[in-house]
Design a protein around this motif. Structure first.
Motif, PDB file in Angstrom:
ATOM      1  N   UNK A  75      74.027  63.002   6.742  1.00 53.50           N
ATOM      2  CA  UNK A  75      74.055  61.714   6.063  1.00 53.50           C
ATOM      3  C   UNK A  75      72.956  60.815   6.619  1.00 53.50           C
ATOM      4  N   UNK A  76      72.261  60.131   5.730  1.00 55.25           N
ATOM      5  CA  UNK A  76      71.221  59.213   6.154  1.00 55.25           C
ATOM      6  C   UNK A  76      71.858  57.835   6.307  1.00 55.25           C
ATOM      7  N   UNK A  77      72.162  57.458   7.535  1.00 54.72           N
ATOM      8  CA  UNK A  77      72.869  56.212   7.806  1.00 54.72           C
ATOM      9  C   UNK A  77      71.895  55.039   7.851  1.00 54.72           C
ATOM     10  N   UNK A  88      76.085  50.844   5.056  1.00 59.21           N
ATOM     11  CA  UNK A  88      77.476  50.752   5.487  1.00 59.21           C
ATOM     12  C   UNK A  88      78.357  51.784   4.793  1.00 59.21           C
ATOM     13  N   UNK A  89      78.016  52.159   3.562  1.00 56.51           N
ATOM     14  CA  UNK A  89      78.812  53.166   2.857  1.00 56.51           C
ATOM     15  C   UNK A  89      78.679  54.526   3.549  1.00 56.51           C
ATOM     16  N   UNK A  90      77.471  54.889   3.927  1.00 53.25           N
ATOM     17  CA  UNK A  90      77.263  56.150   4.638  1.00 53.25           C
ATOM     18  C   UNK A  90      77.868  56.094   6.041  1.00 53.25           C
ATOM     19  N   UNK A  91      77.860  54.917   6.635  1.00 52.31           N
ATOM     20  CA  UNK A  91      78.463  54.739   7.946  1.00 52.31           C
ATOM     21  C   UNK A  91      79.960  55.031   7.869  1.00 52.31           C
ATOM     22  N   UNK A  92      80.613  54.540   6.808  1.00 51.45           N
ATOM     23  CA  UNK A  92      82.041  54.808   6.606  1.00 51.45           C
ATOM     24  C   UNK A  92      82.296  56.284   6.349  1.00 51.45           C
ATOM     25  N   UNK A  93      81.430  56.911   5.554  1.00 50.95           N
ATOM     26  CA  UNK A  93      81.597  58.338   5.266  1.00 50.95           C
ATOM     27  C   UNK A  93      81.459  59.175   6.530  1.00 50.95           C
ATOM     28  N   UNK A  94      80.609  58.734   7.450  1.00 45.69           N
ATOM     29  CA  UNK A  94      80.420  59.444   8.720  1.00 45.69           C
ATOM     30  C   UNK A  94      81.521  59.085   9.722  1.00 45.69           C
ATOM     31  N   UNK A  95      82.394  58.180   9.328  1.00 45.93           N
ATOM     32  CA  UNK A  95      83.509  57.722  10.171  1.00 45.93           C
ATOM     33  C   UNK A  95      83.021  57.165  11.499  1.00 45.93           C
ATOM     34  N   UNK A  96      82.010  56.313  11.396  1.00 40.73           N
ATOM     35  CA  UNK A  96      81.455  55.614  12.552  1.00 40.73           C
ATOM     36  C   UNK A  96      81.616  54.116  12.363  1.00 40.73           C
ATOM     37  N   UNK A  97      81.767  53.416  13.464  1.00 43.46           N
ATOM     38  CA  UNK A  97      81.729  51.962  13.400  1.00 43.46           C
ATOM     39  C   UNK A  97      80.310  51.524  13.746  1.00 43.46           C
ATOM     40  N   UNK A  98      80.014  50.281  13.435  1.00 44.76           N
ATOM     41  CA  UNK A  98      78.685  49.753  13.747  1.00 44.76           C
ATOM     42  C   UNK A  98      78.453  49.777  15.260  1.00 44.76           C
ATOM     43  N   UNK A  99      79.467  49.453  16.030  1.00 46.80           N
ATOM     44  CA  UNK A  99      79.325  49.471  17.491  1.00 46.80           C
ATOM     45  C   UNK A  99      79.034  50.876  18.015  1.00 46.80           C
ATOM     46  N   UNK A 100      79.696  51.881  17.446  1.00 46.60           N
ATOM     47  CA  UNK A 100      79.447  53.262  17.868  1.00 46.60           C
ATOM     48  C   UNK A 100      78.019  53.676  17.534  1.00 46.60           C
ATOM     49  N   UNK A 101      77.552  53.313  16.348  1.00 47.80           N
ATOM     50  CA  UNK A 101      76.190  53.643  15.947  1.00 47.80           C
ATOM     51  C   UNK A 101      75.171  52.984  16.870  1.00 47.80           C
TER      52      UNK A 101
END
Length: 60
Positions: free
Chosen positions: A21-23, A31-44
């Motif tokens: 996924x290209x986050x 943010x949609x790809x971030x949710x699909x990857x099951x990551x929070x912004x802080x984790x990223x």
């Protein structure tokens, strides 16, 4: 045995072998790809800091 089922079932193959996924695209966090990857912004941001990237728009 699991390999056999993965080879025979496209649905299971897609579940086990997910597509990348290209986050971050052009310096913007998707943010949609971030949710699909099951990551929070802080984790990223933590992962990026570990790779010495302190701003998502930084180029390598």
């Amino acid at each position: 045995m699991l390999d056999y089922f993965i080879q025979k079932s496209p649905g299971l193959r897609g579940f086990v072998n997910s597509k990348p996924k290209m986050i971050i695209y052009k310096g913007q966090i998707d943010s949609q790809q971030l949710r699909k990857a099951r990551l929070t912004l802080d984790e990223l941001l933590t992962i990026l800091r570990q790779k010495n990237v302190f701003h998502p728009g930084d180029r390598f």
